[in-house]
Write a protein that holds these residues in place. Structure first.
Motif, PDB file in Angstrom:
ATOM      1  N   PHE A  45      22.187  34.692  18.244  1.00 11.76           N
ATOM      2  CA  PHE A  45      23.631  34.668  18.029  1.00 11.76           C
ATOM      3  C   PHE A  45      24.328  35.717  18.889  1.00 11.76           C
ATOM      4  CE2 PHE A  45      27.115  36.753  15.687  1.00 11.76           C
ATOM      5  CZ  PHE A  45      28.073  35.751  15.788  1.00 11.76           C
ATOM      6  N   ILE A  46      23.833  36.944  18.855  1.00 14.85           N
ATOM      7  CA  ILE A  46      24.453  38.028  19.621  1.00 14.85           C
ATOM      8  C   ILE A  46      24.336  37.761  21.120  1.00 14.85           C
ATOM      9  CG2 ILE A  46      24.306  40.489  20.151  1.00 14.85           C
ATOM     10  CD1 ILE A  46      23.363  40.928  17.273  1.00 14.85           C
ATOM     11  N   LEU A  47      23.183  37.297  21.564  1.00 11.07           N
ATOM     12  CA  LEU A  47      22.957  37.037  22.979  1.00 11.07           C
ATOM     13  C   LEU A  47      23.905  35.961  23.507  1.00 11.07           C
ATOM     14  CD1 LEU A  47      20.407  37.473  25.239  1.00 11.07           C
ATOM     15  CD2 LEU A  47      20.292  35.059  24.696  1.00 11.07           C
ATOM     16  N   ILE A  51      27.216  36.039  26.174  1.00  9.81           N
ATOM     17  CA  ILE A  51      27.329  35.156  27.344  1.00  9.81           C
ATOM     18  C   ILE A  51      28.611  34.329  27.260  1.00  9.81           C
ATOM     19  CG2 ILE A  51      26.293  33.179  28.522  1.00  9.81           C
ATOM     20  CD1 ILE A  51      23.545  34.290  27.665  1.00  9.81           C
ATOM     21  N   ASN A  52      28.904  33.807  26.080  1.00  8.98           N
ATOM     22  CA  ASN A  52      30.093  32.985  25.896  1.00  8.98           C
ATOM     23  C   ASN A  52      31.373  33.789  26.125  1.00  8.98           C
ATOM     24  OD1 ASN A  52      31.436  30.534  25.171  1.00  8.98           O
ATOM     25  ND2 ASN A  52      31.883  31.459  23.184  1.00  8.98           N
ATOM     26  N   ILE A  61      36.264  43.811  31.416  1.00  8.70           N
ATOM     27  CA  ILE A  61      35.931  44.349  30.100  1.00  8.70           C
ATOM     28  C   ILE A  61      35.026  43.389  29.328  1.00  8.70           C
ATOM     29  CG2 ILE A  61      37.984  43.504  28.912  1.00  8.70           C
ATOM     30  CD1 ILE A  61      36.496  46.920  28.310  1.00  8.70           C
ATOM     31  N   SER A  62      35.261  42.092  29.469  1.00 10.10           N
ATOM     32  CA  SER A  62      34.387  41.140  28.781  1.00 10.10           C
ATOM     33  C   SER A  62      33.004  41.128  29.422  1.00 10.10           C
ATOM     34  CB  SER A  62      34.990  39.743  28.771  1.00 10.10           C
ATOM     35  OG  SER A  62      35.031  39.205  30.068  1.00 10.10           O
ATOM     36  N   LEU A  63      32.917  41.454  30.706  1.00  7.83           N
ATOM     37  CA  LEU A  63      31.611  41.569  31.354  1.00  7.83           C
ATOM     38  C   LEU A  63      30.817  42.719  30.756  1.00  7.83           C
ATOM     39  CD1 LEU A  63      29.566  40.861  33.591  1.00  7.83           C
ATOM     40  CD2 LEU A  63      30.827  42.447  35.063  1.00  7.83           C
ATOM     41  N   PHE A  69      26.171  43.076  24.546  1.00  7.32           N
ATOM     42  CA  PHE A  69      25.732  42.080  23.569  1.00  7.32           C
ATOM     43  C   PHE A  69      24.437  41.399  24.011  1.00  7.32           C
ATOM     44  CE2 PHE A  69      29.628  40.890  20.814  1.00  7.32           C
ATOM     45  CZ  PHE A  69      29.833  42.217  20.520  1.00  7.32           C
ATOM     46  N   VAL A  70      24.316  41.108  25.291  1.00  8.37           N
ATOM     47  CA  VAL A  70      23.103  40.463  25.785  1.00  8.37           C
ATOM     48  C   VAL A  70      21.904  41.407  25.624  1.00  8.37           C
ATOM     49  CG1 VAL A  70      21.958  39.670  27.888  1.00  8.37           C
ATOM     50  CG2 VAL A  70      24.226  38.832  27.333  1.00  8.37           C
TER      51      VAL A  70
END
Length: 97
Positions: A45-47, A51-52, A61-63, A69-70
């Motif tokens: 779920f976290i991974l 990615i999503n 920032i999302s990167l 998270f990955v």
């Protein structure tokens, strides 16, 4: 990408399923095994959520958040797979017929 939300929803549903199965079981080894399986679902779920997030927003920032998270999801997956392997072999060793 429609595949990532499907995997996210499926993994969180399986996570809840295994956590409820822990409450229903009385045997400690079975509880530890289900906890390891739920750790795999939480890690996936976290991974896939990380990615999503990057695929959906595509900002700097999302990167960075997605990379965190990955990494955390990968660590959860790795530990979950190791625990499942250990408890599966322990269960087979204790329940030899």
């Amino acid at each position: 990408m429609v595949i990532f939300p499907i995997i996210i929803v499926l993994s969180i549903a399986l996570y809840v399923y295994y956590k409820v199965a822990i409450l229903k079981s009385n045997e400690e080894l079975t509880q530890l095994y289900f906890n390891a399986r739920s750790r795999i679902c939480l890690g996936s779920f976290i991974l896939f959520f990380g990615i999503n997030q990057y695929v959906f927003y595509q900002t700097t920032i999302s990167l960075f958040i997605g990379i965190v998270f990955v990494i955390l999801g990968g660590l959860q997956l790795n530990r979950g797979f190791k625990e499942v392997k250990h408890y599966r072999s322990e269960w087979k060793r204790l329940n030899e017929s």
